[in-house]
Design a protein around this motif. Structure first.
Motif, PDB file in Angstrom:
ATOM      1  N   THR A   1       2.919   9.452  -3.367  1.00 49.31           N
ATOM      2  CA  THR A   1       3.672   8.659  -2.498  1.00 49.31           C
ATOM      3  C   THR A   1       4.591   9.347  -1.498  1.00 49.31           C
ATOM      4  N   ASN A   2       5.584  10.433  -2.128  1.00 42.78           N
ATOM      5  CA  ASN A   2       6.275  11.125  -1.241  1.00 42.78           C
ATOM      6  C   ASN A   2       5.671  12.115  -0.544  1.00 42.78           C
TER       7      ASN A   2
ATOM      8  N   LYS B   1       3.912  10.068   2.438  1.00 35.22           N
ATOM      9  CA  LYS B   1       5.233  10.100   3.436  1.00 35.22           C
ATOM     10  C   LYS B   1       5.524  11.246   4.347  1.00 35.22           C
ATOM     11  N   LEU B   2       5.702  12.310   3.521  1.00 35.57           N
ATOM     12  CA  LEU B   2       6.059  13.642   4.288  1.00 35.57           C
ATOM     13  C   LEU B   2       5.215  14.006   5.271  1.00 35.57           C
ATOM     14  N   ARG B   3       3.751  13.709   4.942  1.00 32.63           N
ATOM     15  CA  ARG B   3       2.761  13.952   5.908  1.00 32.63           C
ATOM     16  C   ARG B   3       2.824  13.141   6.878  1.00 32.63           C
ATOM     17  N   SER B   4       2.793  12.023   6.672  1.00 30.36           N
ATOM     18  CA  SER B   4       2.985  10.753   7.966  1.00 30.36           C
ATOM     19  C   SER B   4       4.166  10.900   8.835  1.00 30.36           C
ATOM     20  N   ASP B   5       5.363  11.292   8.187  1.00 27.89           N
ATOM     21  CA  ASP B   5       6.506  11.446   9.049  1.00 27.89           C
ATOM     22  C   ASP B   5       6.170  12.818   9.935  1.00 27.89           C
ATOM     23  N   TYR B   6       5.851  13.726   9.594  1.00 28.75           N
ATOM     24  CA  TYR B   6       5.999  15.026  10.348  1.00 28.75           C
ATOM     25  C   TYR B   6       4.390  15.569  10.788  1.00 28.75           C
ATOM     26  N   LYS B   7       3.431  14.738  10.824  1.00 27.65           N
ATOM     27  CA  LYS B   7       2.103  14.984  11.088  1.00 27.65           C
ATOM     28  C   LYS B   7       2.139  15.512  12.308  1.00 27.65           C
ATOM     29  N   ASP B   8       2.576  14.928  13.463  1.00 27.21           N
ATOM     30  CA  ASP B   8       2.460  14.850  14.897  1.00 27.21           C
ATOM     31  C   ASP B   8       3.217  16.241  15.242  1.00 27.21           C
TER      32      ASP B   8
END
Length: 369
Positions: free
Chosen positions: A175-176, A179-186
């Motif tokens: 999960t975390n 989420k880390l990947r989703s928040d900062y991928k761009d």
């Protein structure tokens, strides 16, 4: 070919007799135990003839082709090569006839023996009864193994014969990290030019685990144990020609972006066959990600001469109990196969627990806890 490679198989010619080639232009490919190497033309000219044949075993310094700088003698070279087998073709027919005569003789001599043994007539019906059940040979294909496949097979079997392999398992809540990947991928792509994947997180977690349990980064050498003060992570990559393991050097000194860039570069080279032997040599620990193919659970085989290998698997939403409530969570099974001669179960379990802790809470890497 490199110091560790002594010979190879001439896989195929990229040019034909009569073709014009330039300096350093590839004219053939040699398949070694590890990689496929292009053979470059040392001169510019016209290929006069091939001295070696596809499938031949060649060593450094072996002549495989003749190149004419002026282009003279190219036209007759091709027919002359074809004439040789035609002239030589009738020669083996004479010994073949002798063989057929020789084969007939023992048949005649063995005839009385067969007549004596005709009493038990039961074996022929058994053979005739089982023969129709076999698949016809026309539906089978026999293809020689590539040198890379033979090398992989030999190394994996040697690993099983040498190591006392044992596997331990755990599961990771993704999960975390997701989420880390989703928040900062761009933002990550914008700054570093590569995508943020899960592999860099597991490499960083493996580095932390190896630093906490140095014995897993060690190796047995005779009656000694060699402890390594560096961490070189081998990443198993499946290619059409077989499994290769490019190495991320000094992973302990890299950040997430450095690891993603290196993985991206090595994976492309491995896929298109341009990876070098030096880029696969060494390695103190291996990570294999079978999850990209949908594997739920596996027991990876140690990559010798290393002492352990981490297996990643597919992410599946499963019901988990969190704070007394049953909730869906993206879970991944992880496996550690290790050499039990060197590594005890306690160290192996602690290492896998460290992987789990870091992946489930990446903030531990910042605080080093």
């Amino acid at each position: 070919m490199g110091e560790s490679i002594t010979d190879g198989t001439l896989a195929k010619f990229l040019k034909n007799p009569g073709d014009i080639v330039q300096i350093d232009e590839p004219i053939a490919q040699v398949e070694t135990d590890k990689v496929t190497i292009d053979v470059a033309s040392p001169e510019a000219g016209v290929i006069q003839k091939f001295v070696a044949k596809e499938g031949d075993t060649v060593e450094p310094g072996t002549k495989i082709a003749v190149i004419s700088k002026s282009g003279e003698g190219v036209t007759p070279a091709v027919p002359s090569e074809k004439e040789k087998p035609e002239k030589e073709a009738p020669q083996p027919s004479h010994p073949a006839e002798k063989d057929s005569v020789d084969k007939q003789k023992p048949k005649a001599e063995s005839a009385p023996v067969q007549e004596k043994s005709k009493a038990p007539s039961t074996p022929p019906p058994k053979a005739s009864a089982t023969e129709p059940q076999l698949p016809p040979k026309e539906r089978e294909r026999r293809v020689p193994m590539t040198r890379l496949r033979k090398r992989v097979a030999t190394r994996l079997k040697d690993s099983q014969n040498t190591f006392a392999m044992l596997s331990t398992f755990n599961e990771v809540d993704m999960t975390n990290l997701m989420k880390l990947r989703s928040d900062y991928k761009d933002a990550f792509v914008e700054k570093h030019g590569v995508k943020l994947g899960f592999m860099s997180g597991f490499v960083k977690a493996a580095v932390s685990g190896l630093q906490n349990q140095p014995i897993i980064n060690a190796v047995i050498d005779g009656d000694d144990i060699i402890y390594r003060d560096y961490i070189d992570i081998s990443i198993a990559v499946g290619t059409p020609k077989g499994l290769v393991v490019p190495v991320i050097r000094n992973a302990e000194k890299m950040n997430f972006a450095d690891i993603e860039k290196e993985i991206n570069t090595l994976a492309k080279k491995a896929t298109d066959g341009s990876i070098s032997i030096d880029e696969m040599a060494g390695g103190s620990f291996t990570i294999s990600n079978g999850g990209v193919y949908g594997s739920l659970l596996s027991t990876p085989i140690i990559n010798p001469p290393q002492s352990a290998i981490l297996g990643m698997h597919s992410i599946v939403n499963r019901p988990m109990v969190v704070n007394g409530n049953v909730v869906p969570r993206p879970m991944m099974y992880i496996a550690l196969t290790y050499d039990h001669r060197l590594i005890d179960g306690r160290e192996a379990v602690y290492f896998l627990r460290r992987i789990k802790d870091v992946v489930e809470d990446p903030r531990r890497l910042l605080l080093d806890i």
